[in-house]
Design an enzyme around this catalytic site. Sequence first.
Site, PDB file in Angstrom:
ATOM      1  N   GLU A 176      -5.547  -8.337   0.120  1.00 14.50           N
ATOM      2  CA  GLU A 176      -6.211  -8.035   1.386  1.00 14.50           C
ATOM      3  C   GLU A 176      -7.661  -7.693   1.102  1.00 14.50           C
ATOM      4  O   GLU A 176      -7.958  -6.948   0.160  1.00 14.50           O
ATOM      5  CB  GLU A 176      -5.569  -6.844   2.120  1.00 14.50           C
TER       6      GLU A 176
ATOM      7  N   GLU B 204       0.812  -1.218   0.000  1.00 16.66           N
ATOM      8  CA  GLU B 204       0.000   0.000   0.000  1.00 16.66           C
ATOM      9  C   GLU B 204       0.849   1.273   0.000  1.00 16.66           C
ATOM     10  O   GLU B 204       0.785   2.082   0.925  1.00 16.66           O
ATOM     11  CB  GLU B 204      -0.954   0.002   1.191  1.00 16.66           C
TER      12      GLU B 204
END
Length: 830
Positions: A333, A175
């Site tokens: 995720e 991320e």
Amino acid sequence: MSTPGARDLAEHGCPVADFPVRDFPADFLWGASTAAHQVEGGQGANDWVDWENAGHTAEVSGPGIAQWERWPTDIALLAELGHNAHRLSIEWSRLALGPGVWDLAAFDHYARVLDGLRGHDITAFVTLHHFTLPRWFAARGGWLADDAAEVFGAFAEEVGRRLGDRIPFACTINEPQIVAFNGYLKGNHPPGHRDRGETVAVNHTLMRAHDAAVAALRATSPDTRSGVCLQLPFIQPADPDSPRDAELADWFRDVLVQRHLEHLRDTADPGDWVGVQYYTRARADAAAEHSDLGNAPPGAPTTQMGWEVYPGGLTEMLRQAGKVTGLPIYITENGIATTDDTERVAYLDSHLRAVRAALADGVDVRGYLHWSAFDNFEWTHGYRPRFGLVGIDRDDDLRRIVRPSARAYRRVITTGRIDALHERDAQTDVPPEVENGAGRGAATGIDSGTESTARVPTDPGSTAGSAKEKPMIIDPPVRRLLERVAAGAQPESADLNVRRAQSAAVMTLVKFPYGPDLEVTEHRVPVTDGTIAVRVLRPKQPETPVPAYFFLHGGGWVLGNLDTAEAECGPVASLVPCAVVNVDYRLAPEHPFPTPLEDCLAAYAWLLENAAALGIDATKVAIGGASAGGNLAAAMCLALRDRGLPQPSLQVLDAAAVDLTPMAEEPVVPGAPRKPGLTPTEFNIFARHYLADSADATDPLVSPLHGTDLSGLAPALIFVAEHDPLRDQAEEYLARLRAADVPAAGMRVLGHLHGGWVVPGTVTQTLVAEMRAAALRHAFAGTLVGPLPPALLDRLAEAERAVEAKQAAEATGEAEASGAPEPERATEPA
């Protein structure tokens, strides 16, 4: 156009054997994710430890969940839960004690962990940077340092050199946009800055760092497939009518989404895949402090984190990631923080359906890794949020608690079906808790019994008849219809032999002589509610595997005898030659009529999975059917297309009821039988076997083929009787196929009754068999490209004219005198 070969199917993400009964391909990767700082415990040399000790988090991470020591039993537990993939991170600060100073003991530790995953057949996704920085690197400026990308590249190079042969998938950075957003704009992650310019600069540096890591891994570990894991929130303005909110949403979309996706599109070597991480819809609110994201609209369902549950955003972000980058996608995720595990199951259901929708759109999604495997340290929120499939009792020596959602997820992994989330395990004594990975299972304390929903292929050499017969289940409206059509027939009889005799009395057909070149076997195939019967006609001892024609009967199979299948399709097996595979519910009286679509797909899966044992070439399979079976055959092709699966070689629709629109109610005349046909009420009984949510639908319902986009379907050949009531439907459907650029040809044959031309022993039936065989030969040879070959179309017309002339001459008793031509054998066109 033939069915793709094994290589094509593998590239498509779904082996042949698993087409129909699954929502996801058989080689789809399933698992869950963790991060080192959140689970290992005992951290001491990174910027997050300092951030926690400075009081910026709800609590300190401390022992984590002690996975640094307990990793062997945790991995064994994940294996027992069915996971075939696992994402973990390796802690940069443990491995790099300073610039170029490496801790070899830490490398050895991670080598053992990766070997443990491989030993349990779990594919490792290894993240190199998951939020934490070594203290020495943070002190030099972290991601704002001029040489940050190069320093990270050197770390990746060392990881590749020492661990690369154990890392099938490497995520360079977790991320990167969130690192920039939280650390340099919102200020709630280290280093706690709040500056738009720094946010943009760090974003750019992290993209360069990804490039450097990919290059380093290419040099030191060429077999490792590299990617980056991007959190992709679905960003919208909090107030669509606010220009300020719309402008801010555009800025966030650019900085957090588009720049990263476009970088992967434009950089010289983006890696081999992209990880998509999705949790929520984010709403840009210009009035919020620090340009906040993620506030849910009033009344929307939310998680412990306050995030809106919005599964549609996952489909959209998968589409965007696939379209912009062109890379294969792994969902690395996706999950929910909740103390109510039923919410986790519901979240899995809605978000897996969102993934399936993306797959149906052609997005190349190859795996799903839930966040997270275990409850863990959730950064600024501490241990309060419960994201784990496996809970952790922090008051009882970090005891592992296997939640029901973990077992529900295992059923999805086992079956590839989303609905399995809501089914029951075969093992009813699976304990709800597992203490420290010790107990009843091999090393984990969880039973690993066979799932009740697993589709175990029937032995291709077996025959039917040993199972105890159960009463046939026929819905009352269907039973009334059958009684109207065939007075005296009692298909609900529990005695299979009685039913066969009664059916034979109603519809007596000449048995097709198999001849010495064919053999017939019957098989029981597992489906949702038990088994169904499949009959296979195949050439004896072929030199090479033969193609197969998967054939579905219509309503006549309830009334007709068991020779119907051979009469309709037996000649094809000899003429092609090929195997003919019939799904016949008369051999499985415990099941209802008509055939549920999913059971047809299950039988098709069984055929493909057992092709080698049956002597069948799984890359050459056609699907066909008569009457309602033709509708089912077309619906099967639609289902395969909509699930992103390869099409069959050809679809053959014989007298197909391609539009099941119910008939209008007619006044009942006392003493007069009702005409055959379905009222809207009766039709709903049929429709629910085709459409998943038809039970609550309003009348009138129509077939799924009605008004559906038909593009992308397999080539089609449609037969219909000259005076069949469905002739107009068949011709309309043929026109719709052609309008959708589907190669399609139609053939009208002599006959006055719906499906009556299939009666064996007639000239028409013989010609139809030959025409069908010629079309199948072309399909299996791969010569059906574009429209059907003109020579075949000419042969169809020639055959029709010959039959008309022959029958007209016979009707007037002038056949010999007139010299009307005998029907010409429709041999394969050159």
